[in-house]
Design a protein around this motif. Structure first.
Motif, PDB file in Angstrom:
ATOM      1  N   UNK A  62       0.812  -1.210   0.000  1.00 45.53           N
ATOM      2  CA  UNK A  62       0.000   0.000   0.000  1.00 45.53           C
ATOM      3  C   UNK A  62       0.848   1.263   0.000  1.00 45.53           C
ATOM      4  N   UNK A  63       2.106   1.147   0.424  1.00 47.76           N
ATOM      5  CA  UNK A  63       3.012   2.297   0.464  1.00 47.76           C
ATOM      6  C   UNK A  63       4.067   2.115  -0.619  1.00 47.76           C
ATOM      7  N   UNK A  64       3.788   2.638  -1.775  1.00 42.89           N
ATOM      8  CA  UNK A  64       4.666   2.412  -2.921  1.00 42.89           C
ATOM      9  C   UNK A  64       6.038   3.050  -2.747  1.00 42.89           C
ATOM     10  N   UNK A  65       6.096   4.211  -2.125  1.00 41.43           N
ATOM     11  CA  UNK A  65       7.398   4.864  -1.921  1.00 41.43           C
ATOM     12  C   UNK A  65       8.271   4.049  -0.977  1.00 41.43           C
ATOM     13  N   UNK A  66       7.690   3.509   0.089  1.00 40.45           N
ATOM     14  CA  UNK A  66       8.437   2.650   1.009  1.00 40.45           C
ATOM     15  C   UNK A  66       8.904   1.394   0.298  1.00 40.45           C
ATOM     16  N   UNK A  67       8.049   0.842  -0.531  1.00 45.12           N
ATOM     17  CA  UNK A  67       8.393  -0.345  -1.302  1.00 45.12           C
ATOM     18  C   UNK A  67       9.566  -0.053  -2.243  1.00 45.12           C
ATOM     19  N   UNK A  68       9.538   1.111  -2.855  1.00 44.40           N
ATOM     20  CA  UNK A  68      10.601   1.518  -3.768  1.00 44.40           C
ATOM     21  C   UNK A  68      11.929   1.650  -3.029  1.00 44.40           C
ATOM     22  N   UNK A  69      11.912   2.275  -1.842  1.00 46.51           N
ATOM     23  CA  UNK A  69      13.130   2.456  -1.053  1.00 46.51           C
ATOM     24  C   UNK A  69      13.664   1.106  -0.554  1.00 46.51           C
ATOM     25  N   UNK A  70      12.766   0.236  -0.113  1.00 46.50           N
ATOM     26  CA  UNK A  70      13.196  -1.081   0.347  1.00 46.50           C
ATOM     27  C   UNK A  70      13.841  -1.882  -0.783  1.00 46.50           C
ATOM     28  N   UNK A  71      13.309  -1.750  -1.990  1.00 44.90           N
ATOM     29  CA  UNK A  71      13.913  -2.440  -3.133  1.00 44.90           C
ATOM     30  C   UNK A  71      15.295  -1.879  -3.445  1.00 44.90           C
ATOM     31  N   UNK A  72      15.460  -0.582  -3.297  1.00 42.68           N
ATOM     32  CA  UNK A  72      16.799   0.000  -3.525  1.00 42.68           C
ATOM     33  C   UNK A  72      17.793  -0.491  -2.486  1.00 42.68           C
ATOM     34  N   UNK A  73      17.365  -0.582  -1.233  1.00 41.76           N
ATOM     35  CA  UNK A  73      18.240  -1.139  -0.196  1.00 41.76           C
ATOM     36  C   UNK A  73      18.577  -2.596  -0.491  1.00 41.76           C
ATOM     37  N   UNK A  74      17.606  -3.322  -1.011  1.00 48.04           N
ATOM     38  CA  UNK A  74      17.819  -4.713  -1.383  1.00 48.04           C
ATOM     39  C   UNK A  74      18.828  -4.816  -2.530  1.00 48.04           C
ATOM     40  N   UNK A  75      18.739  -3.913  -3.489  1.00 49.56           N
ATOM     41  CA  UNK A  75      19.705  -3.888  -4.593  1.00 49.56           C
ATOM     42  C   UNK A  75      21.111  -3.619  -4.060  1.00 49.56           C
ATOM     43  N   UNK A  76      21.220  -2.692  -3.111  1.00 49.68           N
ATOM     44  CA  UNK A  76      22.536  -2.389  -2.531  1.00 49.68           C
ATOM     45  C   UNK A  76      23.086  -3.596  -1.792  1.00 49.68           C
ATOM     46  N   UNK A  77      22.234  -4.285  -1.025  1.00 47.57           N
ATOM     47  CA  UNK A  77      22.722  -5.471  -0.307  1.00 47.57           C
ATOM     48  C   UNK A  77      23.141  -6.575  -1.279  1.00 47.57           C
ATOM     49  N   UNK A  78      22.436  -6.692  -2.403  1.00 51.29           N
ATOM     50  CA  UNK A  78      22.828  -7.682  -3.411  1.00 51.29           C
ATOM     51  C   UNK A  78      24.150  -7.304  -4.082  1.00 51.29           C
ATOM     52  N   UNK A  79      24.373  -5.999  -4.310  1.00 51.37           N
ATOM     53  CA  UNK A  79      25.657  -5.575  -4.865  1.00 51.37           C
ATOM     54  C   UNK A  79      26.801  -5.855  -3.893  1.00 51.37           C
ATOM     55  N   UNK A  80      26.570  -5.632  -2.611  1.00 46.80           N
ATOM     56  CA  UNK A  80      27.594  -5.937  -1.611  1.00 46.80           C
ATOM     57  C   UNK A  80      27.879  -7.437  -1.597  1.00 46.80           C
ATOM     58  N   UNK A  81      26.825  -8.241  -1.641  1.00 48.41           N
ATOM     59  CA  UNK A  81      26.991  -9.701  -1.678  1.00 48.41           C
ATOM     60  C   UNK A  81      27.730 -10.140  -2.932  1.00 48.41           C
ATOM     61  N   UNK A  82      27.404  -9.540  -4.062  1.00 47.33           N
ATOM     62  CA  UNK A  82      28.099  -9.855  -5.302  1.00 47.33           C
ATOM     63  C   UNK A  82      29.573  -9.465  -5.206  1.00 47.33           C
ATOM     64  N   UNK A  83      29.848  -8.309  -4.612  1.00 48.00           N
ATOM     65  CA  UNK A  83      31.226  -7.883  -4.420  1.00 48.00           C
ATOM     66  C   UNK A  83      32.005  -8.845  -3.547  1.00 48.00           C
ATOM     67  N   UNK A  84      31.373  -9.355  -2.499  1.00 54.99           N
ATOM     68  CA  UNK A  84      32.034 -10.331  -1.627  1.00 54.99           C
ATOM     69  C   UNK A  84      32.337 -11.601  -2.405  1.00 54.99           C
ATOM     70  N   UNK A  85      31.371 -12.068  -3.193  1.00 54.63           N
ATOM     71  CA  UNK A  85      31.589 -13.283  -3.981  1.00 54.63           C
ATOM     72  C   UNK A  85      32.724 -13.097  -4.993  1.00 54.63           C
ATOM     73  N   UNK A  86      32.716 -11.970  -5.680  1.00 55.12           N
ATOM     74  CA  UNK A  86      33.755 -11.722  -6.687  1.00 55.12           C
ATOM     75  C   UNK A  86      35.119 -11.582  -6.025  1.00 55.12           C
ATOM     76  N   UNK A  87      35.174 -10.868  -4.907  1.00 56.03           N
ATOM     77  CA  UNK A  87      36.448 -10.710  -4.197  1.00 56.03           C
ATOM     78  C   UNK A  87      36.984 -12.057  -3.733  1.00 56.03           C
ATOM     79  N   UNK A  88      36.107 -12.868  -3.167  1.00 57.35           N
ATOM     80  CA  UNK A  88      36.550 -14.169  -2.672  1.00 57.35           C
ATOM     81  C   UNK A  88      36.986 -15.090  -3.815  1.00 57.35           C
ATOM     82  N   UNK A  89      36.311 -15.012  -4.950  1.00 56.76           N
ATOM     83  CA  UNK A  89      36.698 -15.877  -6.066  1.00 56.76           C
ATOM     84  C   UNK A  89      37.975 -15.394  -6.753  1.00 56.76           C
ATOM     85  N   UNK A  90      38.239 -14.070  -6.716  1.00 54.73           N
ATOM     86  CA  UNK A  90      39.451 -13.552  -7.345  1.00 54.73           C
ATOM     87  C   UNK A  90      40.687 -13.723  -6.469  1.00 54.73           C
ATOM     88  N   UNK A  91      40.507 -13.863  -5.176  1.00 54.80           N
ATOM     89  CA  UNK A  91      41.658 -14.031  -4.297  1.00 54.80           C
ATOM     90  C   UNK A  91      42.037 -15.490  -4.103  1.00 54.80           C
TER      91      UNK A  91
END
Length: 136
Positions: A62-91
């Motif tokens: 019902x709160x589209x703006x909150x939903x939008x912000x939560x999705x952006x935070x989720x995207x950031x957490x996925x980028x951090x997770x992807x960065x951890x995976x890439x760093x660990x695989x490259x080292x």
């Protein structure tokens, strides 16, 4: 509304992150050495945060703006997770000519794509509501 297309995208994203947590508990290197295992709580904490943000985002339909912000935070957490995976695989040492890191490293990318699609659908709904309010 909970039956909108962004809910489908968010459910797919949650299922992908759940699959990453359940079916890929250990990411192995090419020589059979363990790259990431369940004993690293911060990696699985990031996965859990991504799943939790997706569920909260679905429930706040019902709160589209909150939903939008939560999705952006989720995207950031996925980028951090992807960065951890890439760093660990490259080292890793002892890489062969053919990399066999597995699909587990690609799941955050696929999840990010579905989160971006959900944000576009939320934006489209928000624009539709604003245009209807202008006509009143």
């Amino acid at each position: 509304m909970i039956q909108r297309i962004q809910t489908v995208y968010l459910v797919i994203s949650i299922l992908l992150m759940g699959a990453l947590f359940m079916w890929f508990p250990v990411i192995l290197g090419t020589d059979g050495s363990v790259i990431i295992e369940r004993s690293e709580p911060w990696v699985f904490g990031l996965i859990f945060v991504s799943i939790l943000l997706g569920i909260i985002s679905i429930l706040s339909f019902k709160k589209r703006q909150t939903q939008f912000v939560l999705n952006r935070l989720n995207i950031i957490s996925n980028f951090v997770l992807l960065g951890v995976f890439v760093y660990r695989s490259l080292t890793l040492s002892g890489e062969t000519l053919v990399s066999e890191k597995g699909i587990g490293v690609l799941i955050p990318i696929i999840s990010i794509v579905f989160l971006v699609l959900a944000n576009k659908a939320i934006k489209r709904d928000e624009d539709l509501v604003k245009s209807v309010d202008r006509l009143r």
